[in-house]
Design an enzyme around this catalytic site. Sequence first.
Site, PDB file in Angstrom:
ATOM      1  N   HIS A   1      -3.829   4.395   4.346  1.00  0.00           N
ATOM      2  CA  HIS A   1      -4.914   3.407   4.388  1.00  0.00           C
ATOM      3  C   HIS A   1      -6.181   4.004   3.777  1.00  0.00           C
ATOM      4  O   HIS A   1      -6.829   3.409   2.920  1.00  0.00           O
ATOM      5  CB  HIS A   1      -5.173   2.970   5.829  1.00  0.00           C
ATOM      6  CG  HIS A   1      -6.356   2.062   5.972  1.00  0.00           C
ATOM      7  ND1 HIS A   1      -6.363   0.767   5.512  1.00  0.00           N
ATOM      8  CD2 HIS A   1      -7.577   2.275   6.519  1.00  0.00           C
ATOM      9  CE1 HIS A   1      -7.539   0.213   5.764  1.00  0.00           C
ATOM     10  NE2 HIS A   1      -8.286   1.104   6.378  1.00  0.00           N
TER      11      HIS A   1
ATOM     12  N   TYR B   1       3.418   5.551  11.293  1.00  0.00           N
ATOM     13  CA  TYR B   1       3.698   4.178  11.716  1.00  0.00           C
ATOM     14  C   TYR B   1       4.613   3.398  10.757  1.00  0.00           C
ATOM     15  O   TYR B   1       4.891   2.231  10.998  1.00  0.00           O
ATOM     16  CB  TYR B   1       2.394   3.405  11.941  1.00  0.00           C
ATOM     17  CG  TYR B   1       1.411   3.445  10.791  1.00  0.00           C
ATOM     18  CD1 TYR B   1       1.561   2.618   9.681  1.00  0.00           C
ATOM     19  CD2 TYR B   1       0.318   4.313  10.818  1.00  0.00           C
ATOM     20  CE1 TYR B   1       0.655   2.650   8.643  1.00  0.00           C
ATOM     21  CE2 TYR B   1      -0.592   4.357   9.780  1.00  0.00           C
ATOM     22  CZ  TYR B   1      -0.420   3.512   8.687  1.00  0.00           C
ATOM     23  OH  TYR B   1      -1.333   3.557   7.647  1.00  0.00           O
TER      24      TYR B   1
ATOM     25  N   ARG C   1       0.849  -1.193   0.000  1.00  0.00           N
ATOM     26  CA  ARG C   1       0.000   0.000   0.000  1.00  0.00           C
ATOM     27  C   ARG C   1       0.880   1.237   0.000  1.00  0.00           C
ATOM     28  O   ARG C   1       1.386   1.656   1.041  1.00  0.00           O
ATOM     29  CB  ARG C   1      -0.906  -0.025   1.246  1.00  0.00           C
ATOM     30  CG  ARG C   1      -2.089   0.916   1.183  1.00  0.00           C
ATOM     31  CD  ARG C   1      -2.730   1.049   2.554  1.00  0.00           C
ATOM     32  NE  ARG C   1      -1.936   1.898   3.421  1.00  0.00           N
ATOM     33  CZ  ARG C   1      -1.806   1.717   4.737  1.00  0.00           C
ATOM     34  NH1 ARG C   1      -2.377   0.710   5.344  1.00  0.00           N
ATOM     35  NH2 ARG C   1      -1.080   2.561   5.443  1.00  0.00           N
TER      36      ARG C   1
END
Length: 366
Positions: free
Chosen positions: A261, A270, A257
């Site tokens: 998100h 993160y 990805r």
Amino acid sequence: MSYNKINVAYTRYLTPEGGLVGELPRWADDFNLLTQLYKQMVLTRLFDQKVVALQRTGRIGTYAPTLGQEAIGVAIGSLMQPDDVLVPYYRDTAVQLLRGVRMEEILLYWGGDERGSHYAEPAVAQDFPVNIPIATQALHVCGVATAFKIRGEHRVVVTTCGDGATSKGDFLEALNVAGTWQLPVVFVINNNQWAISVPRRIQCGAPTLAQKAIGAGFQGEQVDGNDMLAVYDRVQNALARARKGKGPVLLECLSYRLGDHTTADDATRYRSAEEVKHAWLEEPVKRLQSFMVSQNVWDEGRERALISECQALVQKAVDAFDHAGTQAPESVIDHVYAKWPEALAEQREWFLERAMRRAGSDAHGE
């Protein structure tokens, strides 16, 4: 195709640089097909960029980007037959476009408009709307596939999910049902390595996600999700197997990805910039482009023409979205129940009266 230590097949044909790994399947000699697949990947990416831009300027709501995962959706959408059924999750823009969902309908959906799930194209009338709850679509698929089997229809249901969804009870129960009843289902896992902020390495202890199918009694395999040729080949095989009544198949497509998100997320909180930089070296669009250039079937002139063509199509869809008008107020409640309960009739009337008064006030500039 190779096998890892737990005997789960893994397929890759193209290196990250677009070089060949072993012998290609015979269908890969069709450069017209490869060109069409590449064009659809580019269209998906440019549309995706525009949707993110629309969200950043407040013109639509939260959106789930497909950046870096285009090969998976384009392969699925290119191979499904018109009478198959797609039960999508929220990162299936590429599949929906190829199934016949219009770009303006996708914009309406992410803009909070019910008309975005009322597809104009008859060929996709039986496809399900986007599924937001995690993994529940896997159970819906089993219901549809059971109907196909009872009717004796040679049709296939395809559903997709992210790696995080494979840890949900819904997903595992669906695998159990599909394997027990030998249903014509293809489960595709878009293993993009991140379940929102949780990395794959700590989200599940299994060496692969594909092996979860083995526990349910059917075929599970891995494929390089950044390699269009590999994904297309294995999706083609899975659909043919399910259509012939040989039971379900699970494909774990290993991708990444590259974006957040959703547009409500900030992935820099993160994961490291170095990790993302490395992932960009393996992304699917450039990989297929490099292979086509090496085969002398693609060049800079064709690339520029393609980008111009795709940008025009995207802008046309945005214009249609901008001129769609306001949805009917009752549309936000009309699809909550198959038949509106009598006990809630008074609430419905109150809502409609209030909505009409507000619409009248807006029309008079109050």
